[in-house]
Design a protein around this motif. Sequence first.
Motif, short mmCIF file in Angstrom:
data_model
loop_
_atom_site.label_atom_id
_atom_site.label_comp_id
_atom_site.label_asym_id
_atom_site.label_seq_id
_atom_site.Cartn_x
_atom_site.Cartn_y
_atom_site.Cartn_z
N VAL A 1 48.91 47.50 35.60
CA VAL A 1 49.59 46.42 34.87
C VAL A 1 49.69 45.16 35.73
N LEU A 2 49.97 45.32 37.01
CA LEU A 2 50.07 44.16 37.90
C LEU A 2 48.73 43.43 38.03
N LEU A 3 47.65 44.18 38.14
CA LEU A 3 46.33 43.55 38.25
C LEU A 3 45.95 42.86 36.94
N LEU A 4 46.30 43.47 35.81
CA LEU A 4 46.06 42.79 34.53
C LEU A 4 46.85 41.49 34.46
N SER A 5 48.07 41.47 34.99
CA SER A 5 48.88 40.26 35.00
C SER A 5 48.25 39.18 35.86
N CYS A 6 47.72 39.58 37.03
CA CYS A 6 47.03 38.61 37.89
C CYS A 6 45.79 38.06 37.19
N PHE A 7 45.06 38.94 36.52
CA PHE A 7 43.88 38.51 35.77
C PHE A 7 44.26 37.51 34.69
N LEU B 1 39.85 28.82 43.04
CA LEU B 1 40.82 29.84 43.41
C LEU B 1 41.07 30.79 42.23
N ALA B 2 41.21 30.22 41.04
CA ALA B 2 41.44 31.05 39.85
C ALA B 2 40.28 32.01 39.61
N LEU B 3 39.05 31.53 39.82
CA LEU B 3 37.88 32.41 39.64
C LEU B 3 37.90 33.56 40.64
N ARG B 4 38.24 33.25 41.88
CA ARG B 4 38.28 34.32 42.88
C ARG B 4 39.38 35.33 42.56
N ILE B 5 40.53 34.84 42.07
CA ILE B 5 41.61 35.76 41.70
C ILE B 5 41.17 36.65 40.54
N ALA B 6 40.44 36.07 39.58
CA ALA B 6 39.95 36.85 38.44
C ALA B 6 39.01 37.96 38.91
N ILE B 7 38.06 37.60 39.77
CA ILE B 7 37.10 38.60 40.27
C ILE B 7 37.81 39.65 41.10
N ALA B 8 38.73 39.21 41.96
CA ALA B 8 39.46 40.15 42.81
C ALA B 8 40.29 41.11 41.97
N SER B 9 40.90 40.61 40.90
CA SER B 9 41.71 41.47 40.03
C SER B 9 40.85 42.54 39.38
#
Length: 390
Positions: free
Chosen positions: A151-157, A172-180
């Motif tokens: 759930v936390l990773l979905l929230s970050c995504f 930064l947003a793209l990297r967070i999306a890929i990392a999630s």
Amino acid sequence: MEKQTVSIQYRSPNRSDLGITVRREPFRLFFLMAAIDAMLGAAAWLPVAFTTETLSVGAPGVWHRNALLFGTIPAVLAGFLLTALPRWTKQPAASRSTMRFLAATWVAARVSSFLFATVGLALAAVFVLSLTIVAARPVIASRDRRNVKVVLLLSCFCASIVAMAGAWHVELALRIAIASIIGLVTIIGGRIVPALTAAYTRQTGGRRLIRLSTQVERAAAIATTCALAAWAIAPQAWLTGAACAAAAVCQLLRVAQWRGWQGRVPWSIIALHVGYCWTVAGFMLLALHVFFPETVGRGAGIHAWTIGAFGMMGLAIMASMIRKHSGHPFSDSIPATAAFVAIMLSCLSRLVVETPVDDGGLWLRISAGLWIAAFGLFLVAFGGYLLGRE
């Protein structure tokens, strides 16, 4: 060293378990939409003649990126989580109205993206937020701490998509999306791959016993979390390179526990192991880029993840779930096997673009064609079941 034995049972499902019926298997619709969207997203590359400059910043690249990260991947996640979470948490499945709302929101997001990228991203954020809420309900109701990280990773995504829609710190947003998404791949893959490998061994009367070291699992989780956070914040830092190298080693040790190389296993199991290994390759390539930027391109690690890990793991997980619910969990078929081979070659072709080749555009189009072929073959293999004809 403390060990834990994989004891997850893999059985043909009871269609009435937890209120899930044949007509309410959520993955059918979402996997079908994901496969079609994956083909449309990659098709944007094919008719365009590229120069070196347009390979990374052109409009087709933006469309392809958004289609994969914010269209295809969310659909795969929705199909898998809406089907798996009720079993993991022992809670009722999502209602028909909820699934219809999610499907309608996803379609609206994808249709809008053809005309207005910002609107499409905003609706994609609504879809992922809704999926996060739906996923959180059974986790909270069952007090399932094991799946809180999902759930936390979905929230970050979801937060990354909101930032993309608002054009706030896009890189930064793209990297967070890929990392999630990579985080979700390591969690879901870390459960499915050893469980299916062990189940196949038991079914065929093999003696291979998979034991998971608690220390290795924890080290892999900590190293991966640190590496993904460091890469999202400072992708070129030497500390990030070291963190990615450590994550690659820990994840490789984790994969080694699953013993995928022992004995003869079907392609459906091999694809899961190979798909997960692309996460290892991604970390290693990112580390090599930090330390040897003139040798390894910036996009090598990213595409090892987005094509290798996302693509092959996506196909393998979808195929495994379909086979499980059809009652033939370990069966192979020529179209499915060809799909796994095509997605593998697609990733390798895309990595060639990160080397000093004369015609990167040609290799890019080859990669796109193989990607389209892979998902097309997936539909040939499983389209009838997804449409309810089988």
